[in-house]
Motif scaffolding. Structure first.
Motif, mmCIF file in Angstrom:
data_model
loop_
_atom_site.group_PDB
_atom_site.id
_atom_site.type_symbol
_atom_site.label_atom_id
_atom_site.label_comp_id
_atom_site.label_asym_id
_atom_site.label_seq_id
_atom_site.Cartn_x
_atom_site.Cartn_y
_atom_site.Cartn_z
ATOM 1 N N LYS A 3 -12.753 -17.338 17.475
ATOM 2 C CA LYS A 3 -13.600 -18.514 17.319
ATOM 3 C C LYS A 3 -14.816 -18.310 18.223
ATOM 4 O O LYS A 3 -14.682 -18.224 19.449
ATOM 5 N N ILE A 4 -15.987 -18.221 17.598
ATOM 6 C CA ILE A 4 -17.214 -17.868 18.309
ATOM 7 C C ILE A 4 -18.229 -19.003 18.181
ATOM 8 O O ILE A 4 -18.445 -19.531 17.089
ATOM 9 N N LEU A 5 -18.845 -19.345 19.310
ATOM 10 C CA LEU A 5 -19.954 -20.290 19.303
ATOM 11 C C LEU A 5 -21.250 -19.500 19.327
ATOM 12 O O LEU A 5 -21.456 -18.660 20.198
ATOM 13 N N LEU A 6 -22.113 -19.772 18.371
ATOM 14 C CA LEU A 6 -23.440 -19.178 18.325
ATOM 15 C C LEU A 6 -24.405 -20.329 18.592
ATOM 16 O O LEU A 6 -24.625 -21.174 17.735
ATOM 17 N N ALA A 23 -24.478 -14.632 12.539
ATOM 18 C CA ALA A 23 -23.467 -15.512 11.940
ATOM 19 C C ALA A 23 -23.000 -14.955 10.601
ATOM 20 O O ALA A 23 -21.792 -14.888 10.339
ATOM 21 N N ASN A 24 -23.926 -14.534 9.764
ATOM 22 C CA ASN A 24 -23.565 -13.964 8.464
ATOM 23 C C ASN A 24 -22.741 -12.699 8.625
ATOM 24 O O ASN A 24 -21.754 -12.487 7.916
ATOM 25 N N HIS A 25 -23.146 -11.861 9.549
ATOM 26 C CA HIS A 25 -22.421 -10.607 9.787
ATOM 27 C C HIS A 25 -20.982 -10.877 10.225
ATOM 28 O O HIS A 25 -20.039 -10.271 9.706
ATOM 29 N N LEU A 26 -20.811 -11.773 11.158
ATOM 30 C CA LEU A 26 -19.467 -12.073 11.669
ATOM 31 C C LEU A 26 -18.585 -12.723 10.610
ATOM 32 O O LEU A 26 -17.401 -12.422 10.504
ATOM 33 N N ARG A 27 -19.171 -13.588 9.813
ATOM 34 C CA ARG A 27 -18.399 -14.268 8.766
ATOM 35 C C ARG A 27 -18.059 -13.331 7.609
ATOM 36 O O ARG A 27 -16.935 -13.326 7.116
ATOM 37 N N VAL A 120 -21.915 -9.000 27.737
ATOM 38 C CA VAL A 120 -22.348 -7.784 27.065
ATOM 39 C C VAL A 120 -23.501 -7.281 27.920
ATOM 40 O O VAL A 120 -24.418 -8.046 28.226
ATOM 41 N N PRO A 121 -23.468 -6.026 28.358
ATOM 42 C CA PRO A 121 -24.432 -5.563 29.369
ATOM 43 C C PRO A 121 -25.905 -5.690 28.991
ATOM 44 O O PRO A 121 -26.715 -6.032 29.833
ATOM 45 N N GLU A 122 -26.241 -5.427 27.753
ATOM 46 C CA GLU A 122 -27.656 -5.490 27.408
ATOM 47 C C GLU A 122 -28.001 -6.826 26.762
ATOM 48 O O GLU A 122 -27.212 -7.402 26.035
ATOM 49 N N LEU A 141 -25.041 -6.409 18.374
ATOM 50 C CA LEU A 141 -24.751 -7.225 19.552
ATOM 51 C C LEU A 141 -23.526 -8.107 19.288
ATOM 52 O O LEU A 141 -22.657 -8.236 20.155
ATOM 53 N N SER A 142 -23.441 -8.669 18.100
ATOM 54 C CA SER A 142 -22.280 -9.497 17.774
ATOM 55 C C SER A 142 -21.002 -8.666 17.757
ATOM 56 O O SER A 142 -19.938 -9.141 18.166
ATOM 57 N N GLU A 143 -21.095 -7.410 17.337
ATOM 58 C CA GLU A 143 -19.936 -6.512 17.362
ATOM 59 C C GLU A 143 -19.508 -6.207 18.803
ATOM 60 O O GLU A 143 -18.316 -6.116 19.095
ATOM 61 N N LYS A 144 -20.476 -6.049 19.681
ATOM 62 C CA LYS A 144 -20.159 -5.795 21.093
ATOM 63 C C LYS A 144 -19.444 -6.997 21.701
ATOM 64 O O LYS A 144 -18.521 -6.836 22.494
ATOM 65 N N LEU A 145 -19.865 -8.206 21.318
ATOM 66 C CA LEU A 145 -19.168 -9.392 21.798
ATOM 67 C C LEU A 145 -17.725 -9.383 21.305
ATOM 68 O O LEU A 145 -16.804 -9.684 22.066
#
Length: 157
Positions: A3-6, A23-27, A120-122, A141-145
């Protein structure tokens, strides 16, 4: 499924483009539960950060390198929330015309980190409107999260 808050602020729509891509990528690719909130339109309470597995936080840099007005109260209220060990990533747009390029991202990153968040470092800062390459970096970046959420990179600061 995480469960992610954007959560983001966007004045010109540039940071919003990045947020929508994430959001689209994660969904679509990972089938995660993504709650999207924008500072201008949604009620946001800092305590709700505690209810998510990870947070993607988007902010643009205002003139003079400041946080946008709509984010200032949120920033000040963060002392009252427990985000220790909570995965965070920071992204947003800025204008390289100004000397203070992307400093609002720095302010939020440092604030979350000081409160114990696992970052996430960067930070992903784009110059004005995101290009297709910037959109791809947003998705990455969302994948790193997600990797931080899964525990595969919890040693990252």
């Amino acid at each position: 499924m995480s469960k992610i808050l954007l959560l983001y602020a966007s004045a010109t729509g540039n940071t919003e483009l990045m947020a929508k891509a994430m959001a689209n990528h994660l969904r679509n690719n990972n089938n995660h539960d993504v709650v999207v909130k924008m500072f201008d339109y949604d009620e946001i309470e800092v305590k709700e950060l505690e209810n998510y597995d990870g947070i993607l936080f988007g902010v643009y840099t205002w003139v003079g390198g400041d946080l946008p007005f709509e984010v200032e109260d949120f920033y000040d209220q963060l002392d009252g929330v427990n985000i220790k060990r909570k995965p965070f990533a920071v992204f947003g747009s800025a204008d390289s015309f100004y000397d203070e390029f992307g400093t609002a991202l720095d302010l939020m990153y440092e604030r979350f980190e000081k409160l114990g968040a696992v970052m996430v470092p960067e930070k992903l800062v784009v110059d004005l409107e995101p290009s297709q390459e910037d959109i791809k970096k947003s998705e990455q970046l969302s994948e790193k999260l997600l990797r931080l959420i899964s525990g595969s990179e919890l040693d990252v600061k």
